[in-house]
Design a protein around this motif. Structure first.
Motif, PDB file in Angstrom:
ATOM      1  N   GLY A 104     122.656  -3.596  48.541  1.00  0.00           N
ATOM      2  CA  GLY A 104     122.977  -2.168  48.491  1.00  0.00           C
ATOM      3  C   GLY A 104     124.397  -1.909  48.041  1.00  0.00           C
ATOM      4  O   GLY A 104     124.672  -0.953  47.298  1.00  0.00           O
ATOM      5  N   LEU A 105     125.316  -2.769  48.471  1.00  0.00           N
ATOM      6  CA  LEU A 105     126.717  -2.624  48.063  1.00  0.00           C
ATOM      7  C   LEU A 105     126.864  -2.866  46.561  1.00  0.00           C
ATOM      8  O   LEU A 105     127.618  -2.156  45.879  1.00  0.00           O
ATOM      9  N   ILE A 106     126.132  -3.831  46.050  1.00  0.00           N
ATOM     10  CA  ILE A 106     126.165  -4.107  44.610  1.00  0.00           C
ATOM     11  C   ILE A 106     125.577  -2.939  43.822  1.00  0.00           C
ATOM     12  O   ILE A 106     126.123  -2.523  42.804  1.00  0.00           O
ATOM     13  N   ILE A 229     130.685  -0.818  57.526  1.00  0.00           N
ATOM     14  CA  ILE A 229     131.722   0.166  57.191  1.00  0.00           C
ATOM     15  C   ILE A 229     132.915  -0.528  56.535  1.00  0.00           C
ATOM     16  O   ILE A 229     133.485  -0.030  55.567  1.00  0.00           O
ATOM     17  N   LEU A 230     133.278  -1.712  57.049  1.00  0.00           N
ATOM     18  CA  LEU A 230     134.375  -2.478  56.450  1.00  0.00           C
ATOM     19  C   LEU A 230     134.067  -2.805  54.989  1.00  0.00           C
ATOM     20  O   LEU A 230     134.940  -2.697  54.114  1.00  0.00           O
ATOM     21  N   GLY A 231     132.825  -3.182  54.716  1.00  0.00           N
ATOM     22  CA  GLY A 231     132.433  -3.521  53.352  1.00  0.00           C
ATOM     23  C   GLY A 231     132.534  -2.324  52.412  1.00  0.00           C
ATOM     24  O   GLY A 231     133.065  -2.445  51.298  1.00  0.00           O
ATOM     25  N   LEU A 235     135.229  -1.728  49.379  1.00  0.00           N
ATOM     26  CA  LEU A 235     134.768  -1.495  48.009  1.00  0.00           C
ATOM     27  C   LEU A 235     135.527  -0.345  47.360  1.00  0.00           C
ATOM     28  O   LEU A 235     136.074  -0.477  46.260  1.00  0.00           O
ATOM     29  N   HIS A 236     135.586   0.784  48.055  1.00  0.00           N
ATOM     30  CA  HIS A 236     136.229   1.966  47.463  1.00  0.00           C
ATOM     31  C   HIS A 236     137.752   1.839  47.438  1.00  0.00           C
ATOM     32  O   HIS A 236     138.392   2.288  46.483  1.00  0.00           O
ATOM     33  N   VAL A 285     118.672  -1.338  52.059  1.00  0.00           N
ATOM     34  CA  VAL A 285     119.429  -1.424  50.805  1.00  0.00           C
ATOM     35  C   VAL A 285     120.084  -0.073  50.476  1.00  0.00           C
ATOM     36  O   VAL A 285     121.151  -0.024  49.856  1.00  0.00           O
ATOM     37  N   ALA A 286     119.470   1.034  50.904  1.00  0.00           N
ATOM     38  CA  ALA A 286     119.997   2.366  50.578  1.00  0.00           C
ATOM     39  C   ALA A 286     121.177   2.781  51.465  1.00  0.00           C
ATOM     40  O   ALA A 286     121.913   3.718  51.123  1.00  0.00           O
ATOM     41  N   ILE A 287     121.386   2.088  52.578  1.00  0.00           N
ATOM     42  CA  ILE A 287     122.385   2.540  53.549  1.00  0.00           C
ATOM     43  C   ILE A 287     123.830   2.431  53.031  1.00  0.00           C
ATOM     44  O   ILE A 287     124.622   3.357  53.224  1.00  0.00           O
ATOM     45  N   PRO A 288     124.236   1.326  52.367  1.00  0.00           N
ATOM     46  CA  PRO A 288     125.612   1.295  51.841  1.00  0.00           C
ATOM     47  C   PRO A 288     125.918   2.464  50.899  1.00  0.00           C
ATOM     48  O   PRO A 288     127.020   3.016  50.924  1.00  0.00           O
ATOM     49  N   ALA A 289     124.939   2.862  50.074  1.00  0.00           N
ATOM     50  CA  ALA A 289     125.162   3.986  49.159  1.00  0.00           C
ATOM     51  C   ALA A 289     125.351   5.287  49.924  1.00  0.00           C
ATOM     52  O   ALA A 289     126.182   6.126  49.543  1.00  0.00           O
ATOM     53  N   ALA A 290     124.602   5.477  51.006  1.00  0.00           N
ATOM     54  CA  ALA A 290     124.745   6.691  51.807  1.00  0.00           C
ATOM     55  C   ALA A 290     126.122   6.755  52.469  1.00  0.00           C
ATOM     56  O   ALA A 290     126.798   7.792  52.448  1.00  0.00           O
ATOM     57  N   ILE A 291     126.554   5.639  53.041  1.00  0.00           N
ATOM     58  CA  ILE A 291     127.879   5.585  53.665  1.00  0.00           C
ATOM     59  C   ILE A 291     128.967   5.728  52.603  1.00  0.00           C
ATOM     60  O   ILE A 291     130.008   6.355  52.832  1.00  0.00           O
TER      61      ILE A 291
END
Length: 316
Positions: A104-106, A229-231, A235-236, A285-291
């Motif tokens: 998801g992060l990728i 959250i750390l990831g 990233l940003h 997989v969708a959760i990193p994009a939502a956060i």
């Protein structure tokens, strides 16, 4: 008079975008049923309407303007599709994220610039014309770059459809933006009226998309909240930092560096949600994009508040 008043309210509501996303995110953990109904095709259509709102602010001339200042736009887009994907891939490995969260992060790291970046650039006293050109350019390129980079970086161990990633990107990004540009070109009066409400509608829809995903996955999120959250923050933070530093090294203009930093640091997280939900079997997989949507909005707003205190004009 009434239209001007509504437009003012709409502008204020749009500028408070991080507040609405944060509020929706918090409420989704306590009252998930308020948001989880907004799922499936609603998320796809919601992002499509958001991208239509972006397209309706553009004209064919905006794409031609890219060639008037090609070096900053080219540099910004290159950084968009190198810094963020490599950061997403590297952070997933470094933090040893579970496979669905790393994927998801990728996915979100390979998305084009965020739809809120133009607002943040304006608040940060950046180059708004460059911001619009970069968002438009990275969005058009996303139909090829996002699926290609995603498949390259997730590796062979994760099942994903190349055709599905391509089609979804085309369906929810390229088609609505193209339709918006056509409306603005041939029906300008109607477009102007729509533009008074489209930013606020986009804020509402992105808030619903984010809150729906977080509400549906709250149990799983709580299990790995810290590392997740750390990831996403890493990233940003990487995007904003390297976007600024590398563009400053390349171009030596503070206003340009601010703008590219914001464009690189802010992703189209809504697209990340749609691609993740539609093309990967694991809902995690969708959760990193939502956060991501919440995180990049908060970091961008803080940076804008800091940068707004100093005027970059004339600083080389």
């Amino acid at each position: 008079m009434a239209i001007n008043k509504f437009q003012k309210i709409s502008e204020i509501g749009t500028l408070l975008f991080p507040v609405w996303v944060l509020t929706g995110s918090i409420l989704s953990f306590f009252y998930p049923e308020w948001f989880t109904w907004f799922t499936g095709p609603w998320i796809t259509y919601g992002l499509g309407v958001t991208m239509l709102g972006m397209g309706i602010t553009l004209l064919p001339q905006d794409f031609k303007d890219v060639f008037k200042t090609p070096i900053p736009v080219f540099a910004g887009v290159i950084l968009q599709y190198t810094v963020m994907p490599l950061s997403g891939w590297g952070i997933g490995i470094l933090l040893d994220l579970p496979a669905p969260l790393a994927t998801g992060l990728i996915v979100v790291s390979c998305c084009p610039g965020g739809v809120a970046s133009n607002v943040i650039t304006y608040l940060a006293k950046g180059d708004l014309a460059l911001s619009v050109s970069m968002t438009a350019s990275s969005t058009i390129l996303s139909v090829f770059m996002t699926p290609m980079l995603t498949l390259l970086l997730i590796g062979q161990g994760v099942k994903a459809s190349a055709g599905g990633l391509f089609f979804d990107t085309f369906q929810v990004v390229i088609l609505p933006v193209a339709l918006g540009v056509l409306l603005n070109s041939y029906l300008p009066k109607i477009s102007k009226k729509i533009q008074t409400v489209s930013p606020l509608v986009a804020v509402f829809l992105i808030t619903m998309i984010v809150s729906s995903i977080l509400g549906a996955g709250r149990e799983k999120i709580l299990q790995s909240a810290g590392i997740l959250i750390l990831g996403v923050v890493s990233l940003h933070a990487s995007g904003f930092f390297f976007g600024y530093v590398l563009s400053w090294i390349l171009i030596r203009n503070r206003k340009t560096a601010r703008t590219i930093s914001i464009e690189v640091g802010m992703q189209n997280s809504g697209l990340g949600v749609v691609l993740s939900r539609n093309n990967f079997p694991d809902p995690l997989v969708a959760i990193p994009a939502a956060i991501s949507s919440l995180v990049h909005s908060l970091i961008g707003s803080l940076l804008a508040a800091f940068w707004r205190k100093s005027d970059p004009d004339g600083e080389k």
